[in-house]
Design a protein around this motif. Sequence first.
Motif, PDB file in Angstrom:
ATOM      1  N   ALA A  23      -7.755   5.326   2.091  1.00  0.00           N
ATOM      2  CA  ALA A  23      -6.706   5.222   1.643  1.00  0.00           C
ATOM      3  C   ALA A  23      -5.946   6.703   1.269  1.00  0.00           C
ATOM      4  N   LEU A  74      -5.784  -1.948   4.585  1.00  0.00           N
ATOM      5  CA  LEU A  74      -6.400  -0.880   3.911  1.00  0.00           C
ATOM      6  C   LEU A  74      -7.332  -1.432   2.780  1.00  0.00           C
ATOM      7  N   ASP A  75      -8.559  -0.967   2.809  1.00  0.00           N
ATOM      8  CA  ASP A  75      -9.362  -1.343   1.669  1.00  0.00           C
ATOM      9  C   ASP A  75     -10.278  -0.224   1.330  1.00  0.00           C
ATOM     10  N   ASP A  76     -10.508   0.780   2.349  1.00  0.00           N
ATOM     11  CA  ASP A  76     -11.521   1.794   2.013  1.00  0.00           C
ATOM     12  C   ASP A  76     -10.717   2.991   1.351  1.00  0.00           C
ATOM     13  N   PRO A  77     -11.421   3.375   0.137  1.00  0.00           N
ATOM     14  CA  PRO A  77     -10.612   4.100  -0.769  1.00  0.00           C
ATOM     15  C   PRO A  77     -10.541   5.538  -0.124  1.00  0.00           C
ATOM     16  N   PHE A  93      -2.379   0.189   7.291  1.00  0.00           N
ATOM     17  CA  PHE A  93      -1.893   0.076   5.771  1.00  0.00           C
ATOM     18  C   PHE A  93      -2.300  -1.407   5.526  1.00  0.00           C
ATOM     19  N   LYS A 102       1.017  -1.223  -0.135  1.00  0.00           N
ATOM     20  CA  LYS A 102      -0.184  -0.029   0.011  1.00  0.00           C
ATOM     21  C   LYS A 102       0.984   1.141   0.091  1.00  0.00           C
ATOM     22  N   MET A 127       1.983   5.554  -2.684  1.00  0.00           N
ATOM     23  CA  MET A 127       1.414   6.960  -1.958  1.00  0.00           C
ATOM     24  C   MET A 127       2.539   7.795  -2.019  1.00  0.00           C
ATOM     25  N   LEU A 162      -4.820   8.504   4.253  1.00  0.00           N
ATOM     26  CA  LEU A 162      -3.314   7.973   4.619  1.00  0.00           C
ATOM     27  C   LEU A 162      -2.125   8.280   3.621  1.00  0.00           C
ATOM     28  N   ALA A 163      -2.816   8.430   2.186  1.00  0.00           N
ATOM     29  CA  ALA A 163      -1.645   8.911   1.239  1.00  0.00           C
ATOM     30  C   ALA A 163      -1.275  10.209   1.329  1.00  0.00           C
TER      31      ALA A 163
END
Length: 679
Positions: free
Chosen positions: A261, A255-258, A252, A110, A114, A264-265
Amino acid sequence: MTELSTSSNRTGWRGLLRKGWRNVRAASGRQLAATALMLVAALLITRFSWDLPVVGNAEDALYDLRSFVTAPVVDQDPRIQIVAYTDQTLIAAKKRSPLDRGLLARALQKLDGMGAKAIGIDVLFDQPQDEDEALVGQLRAMRTPTFVAYADTATNKDDINYEQQQYLKGLLARLHGTQAHPASIRLSNYQGATRVWPSIEPGLPPLIGRAMVGAGPDAERARAFEGYAGSIRYRRAATDAPVFSMLPIDLFAALDDPEMAAALAAQIKDRYVLIGGEIIDTDQVTTSLTAYTGSTVPGIEVHAATIAQMLDGARMTPVAPWQRWAVALLVILAAMLTALVDARVWRMAPFLAAQLVVIGGLPFLLQWRGVETYGTPAFGWVAGWILAFTAVSSAVRASGAVERRFAQDALGKYLPRDIAQEIIDNPERLTLSGSKRELYILFSDLEGFTTLSHQLEPEVVARLLNDYLDRLTRVVLDHGGLVDKYVGDAVVAFWGAPIPRPDDGEKAARCALAMWQAGEDFRRSVDPALPPIGRTRVGAHYGEAVVGNFGGERRIQYTALGDAMNTASRLESANKSLGTSVVVSREFAERSGLDWWRPLGRVVLRGRARPVDILEPMPDMPADEREALEAAVALIDSNPAAAAERLALLAAARPDDKPIACLLERTRKLQGEKAYVLA
């Protein structure tokens, strides 16, 4: 003449220092030897205190205090992101050691997309795990520069053994040619705390922080820290938020939720990401701030601190060994000078306070200004100062009983006995600062002695010179004069200071003639087998000069300075051209109260602009000849030709009188000028 101090109520700091120094010199040989040994010990402590038992611990403690006080207070650093295995991560994974590598592989997948500048993994892969293949595969697939922890038994023997090292090397070898590279996670733990960057060891890959910054867009900042092994600049948080942001690694990995994500990115993009443990009982490091914050930090935060230091360009300026020696010497010198000051406590208090502020505050100032103070003594400065102060103070006190005898002996070498005794009894009569005085000044010189000295053995030269100077010195003191200095075979003396007397002029005049006579006696006493000794020449002048103490901290001299001194010196040199042995200025002759002078005209001395009327002592000259000479000299200004005719008659009557012959020659060469310029 070296000046002796007066009472502390009536003298300045220089006088107080001189008094203390005189006392030290009067101490016994044993006391001086003990003082010297203590001063050497003080200097070594001041310079090498970091390397001494107990004292070194004190230096560490003071350095930690400096680090805490001068540590920048900052908001959370937006350039670095820590992704950590936390205690909650371990609980959720139901696996404490070794750390879950599958979790790491998923998190790296993941993180790789990023936009991090570089990723560093502070986790040792030193033994096989079921998830190794997945981890190696993800590391080989990384597009972001990634640095994997490396350690070996040579530099981290407490953390890894030989078998573990071999496994780690094998795993890292599988990453060759990819974006994943080994990086050292070695930290310095000297004296029980991580205060400095680890030393550069051959064979080790670069420190993980260096490698990460060097691989990103800030590579130039990493190059500025090449070879750096100085202090780590830790920072303190300005708010309750920590200096470095920390996110759990499991956020991370799962992490599946857009939307999550994207959030966090935003925390990862354009940051340096460090992955490691934030675990309460594992990999905790004592730093230079621990004693004052009350807590240790995970090793990963130390690496984060090195990255921040590089990005800030906060490389501590090293201190050269010679600079440490220089400060050590200054500290010891300050202690010695302080101990030499013989003053009341209330007078010393500001001086002591100033030294305390400087010695105690300078390391903090240097640290604040970015100068490397790790390894630079601070406690040693204080300890060395105290030891040096004690050593010199003891010597000063031990010699107090002989102070008066020393004063009598020392003054008696330069002053007549009556003046010396008066100064000892009434020290306020001796002015310590420079002051203008009207002086009778004598310069003497032994003709041709420099040339003679090249023809004789040094021992013979020394014996002759000492005999000669002793004779002339005795003449000066017997006539109430003060010996200012010796310049080779030359003697400089004056009257009128430090205590003027009404008969100074007469005594100085009689001394001038007596010095020439003493020189003649010396010539007759020399072994006829030796080369002939030249005559003694004397020049004398009366004028204003500045009299007092001149010199520096290590040596001072009671002397006279000014144009009058130069004139007297030029008069002495003029004897050679004038055919005389003793010549004085009119100012000197008129104030002597004697009538034995005969005029020799007016000359411009070498290097001078204003002409000087010169006279010669001639007690035995018949009155009629003296009057004739005076009349001839009086005509020189108005009628040089007539003056020359009269001088020619005198010269004929005194064929052996060289000064008259020289005066006649000068008068004939005037050509309308009123004063002859000596070459």
